[in-house]
Design an enzyme around this catalytic site. Structure first.
Site, PDB file in Angstrom:
ATOM      1  N   ASN A  14       0.839  -1.214   0.000  1.00 10.55           N
ATOM      2  CA  ASN A  14       0.000   0.000   0.000  1.00 10.55           C
ATOM      3  C   ASN A  14       0.863   1.249   0.000  1.00 10.55           C
ATOM      4  O   ASN A  14       0.575   2.217  -0.716  1.00 10.55           O
ATOM      5  CB  ASN A  14      -0.947   0.002   1.198  1.00 10.55           C
ATOM      6  N   HIS A  22      -8.074  -0.812   5.755  1.00  4.32           N
ATOM      7  CA  HIS A  22      -8.445  -2.109   6.338  1.00  4.32           C
ATOM      8  C   HIS A  22      -9.080  -2.965   5.241  1.00  4.32           C
ATOM      9  O   HIS A  22      -9.930  -2.475   4.492  1.00  4.32           O
ATOM     10  CB  HIS A  22      -9.427  -1.904   7.500  1.00  4.32           C
ATOM     11  N   MET A  59       0.620  -2.723  12.016  1.00  2.00           N
ATOM     12  CA  MET A  59      -0.147  -3.669  12.813  1.00  2.00           C
ATOM     13  C   MET A  59      -0.022  -3.355  14.298  1.00  2.00           C
ATOM     14  O   MET A  59       0.451  -4.174  15.090  1.00  2.00           O
ATOM     15  CB  MET A  59       0.307  -5.098  12.500  1.00  2.00           C
ATOM     16  N   ASP A  77     -10.114   0.033  14.114  1.00  7.36           N
ATOM     17  CA  ASP A  77     -10.794  -0.026  12.801  1.00  7.36           C
ATOM     18  C   ASP A  77     -12.171   0.643  12.860  1.00  7.36           C
ATOM     19  O   ASP A  77     -13.169   0.072  12.424  1.00  7.36           O
ATOM     20  CB  ASP A  77     -10.934  -1.498  12.346  1.00  7.36           C
TER      21      ASP A  77
HETATM   22  C1  GAR Z   1      -3.220  -4.729   3.820  1.00  5.68           C
HETATM   23  O1  GAR Z   1      -4.087  -5.693   3.281  1.00  5.68           O
HETATM   24  C2  GAR Z   1      -3.935  -3.848   4.810  1.00  5.68           C
HETATM   25  O2  GAR Z   1      -5.255  -3.570   4.431  1.00  5.68           O
HETATM   26  C3  GAR Z   1      -3.886  -4.687   6.054  1.00  5.68           C
HETATM   27  O3  GAR Z   1      -2.590  -5.218   6.061  1.00  5.68           O
HETATM   28  C4  GAR Z   1      -2.147  -5.395   4.708  1.00  5.68           C
HETATM   29  C5  GAR Z   1      -0.809  -4.719   4.552  1.00  5.68           C
HETATM   30  O4  GAR Z   1      -0.268  -4.980   3.293  1.00  5.68           O
HETATM   31  N1  GAR Z   1      -4.157  -3.914   7.233  1.00  5.68           N
HETATM   32  C6  GAR Z   1      -4.864  -4.353   8.266  1.00  5.68           C
HETATM   33  O5  GAR Z   1      -5.321  -5.470   8.339  1.00  5.68           O
HETATM   34  C7  GAR Z   1      -5.055  -3.332   9.377  1.00  5.68           C
HETATM   35  N2  GAR Z   1      -6.084  -3.757  10.300  1.00  5.68           N
HETATM   36  P1  GAR Z   1       0.895  -4.081   2.711  1.00  5.68           P
HETATM   37  O6  GAR Z   1       1.998  -4.074   3.774  1.00  5.68           O
HETATM   38  O7  GAR Z   1       1.328  -4.786   1.456  1.00  5.68           O
HETATM   39  O8  GAR Z   1       0.332  -2.703   2.454  1.00  5.68           O
END
Ligand code: GAR
Length: 204
Positions: A14, A109, A90, A145
């Site tokens: 992201n 999220h 996280m 969240d």
């Molecule tokens: C993503 O899917 C994000 O939405 C999720 O962690 C992943 C991170 O991926 N976040 C959560 O679950 C927060 N509650 P990334 O490091 O490739 O962006």
């Protein structure tokens, strides 16, 4: 110029999508001032270093939540960050952190909130048997969240899906949704009434 501060804990896809959109001019008048991880091994740090961005690791393990947050906020303020983007960060923020940046912290999220908050939201949605999944970009408040929703994208759950294929298609939408939400917030052309973010009608 708006200074974005990115907080991450892992892969960083992201963050990378945001960085590409900034570089391409799709998030105008913005730069990524700093990228901070609470995990030294986060893949997102390597991406940031490759892009020549300023990075810091602030380990969270074994630290009181607010103590850790004070170290992170000090770095964000040193870099004059005016919008904090949690991108796979996280870690729950302390109320103190949230109060430092009122309506200036965003999170992504991988579910259509308020469904499936918490960990492994895509797997939760898949196991529940929903027919429509998706992702949410929202303001961060003191609850997990929970804050006002800025952008949501839906993703149909296909008969042939497993939790991995579904998570991949949700992630594609996350990469679109986050930059859209950042642009909405940076443009500032909205009101938040209760939980509802409503964009103001602009005269043409
Ligand atoms: C993503 O899917 C994000 O939405 C999720 O962690 C992943 C991170 O991926 N976040 C959560 O679950 C927060 N509650 P990334 O490091 O490739 O962006």
């Amino acid at each position: 110029m708006h200074n974005l501060g990115i907080l991450l804990s892992g892969r960083g896809s992201n963050f990378e999508a945001i960085a590409k959109n900034v570089a391409a001019g799709h998030i105008p008048n913005a730069c990524i001032a700093v990228v901070i991880s609470n995990k030294a091994e986060a893949g997102g740090l390597e991406i940031a270093q490759r892009l020549g961005l300023t990075t810091f690791v602030v380990p969270s393990k074994g630290k009181e939540r607010e103590q850790h947050d004070r170290e992170v906020v000090a770095l964000l303020k040193d870099h004059e960050v005016d919008l904090v983007c949690l991108a796979g960060y996280m870690r729950l923020l302390s109320p103190w952190f949230v109060q430092q940046f009122p309506h200036r912290i965003l999170n992504i999220h991988p579910s259509l909130l308020p469904a499936f908050p918490g960990l492994e939201a895509q797997q939760q949605a898949f196991a529940y048997g929903v027919k429509v999944a998706g992702c949410t970009v929202h303001f961060v408040d003191e609850e997990l969240d929970h804050g006002a929703i800025i952008v949501q994208k839906t993703v149909p759950v296909l008969d042939g899906d497993d939790e991995h294929t579904l998570a991949e298609r949700i992630l594609e939408q996350e990469h679109i949704a986050y930059s859209e939400a950042i642009n909405i917030v940076l443009e500032g052309n909205y009101d938040v009434a209760g939980r509802r973010l409503v964009r103001k009608v602009t005269a043409r």
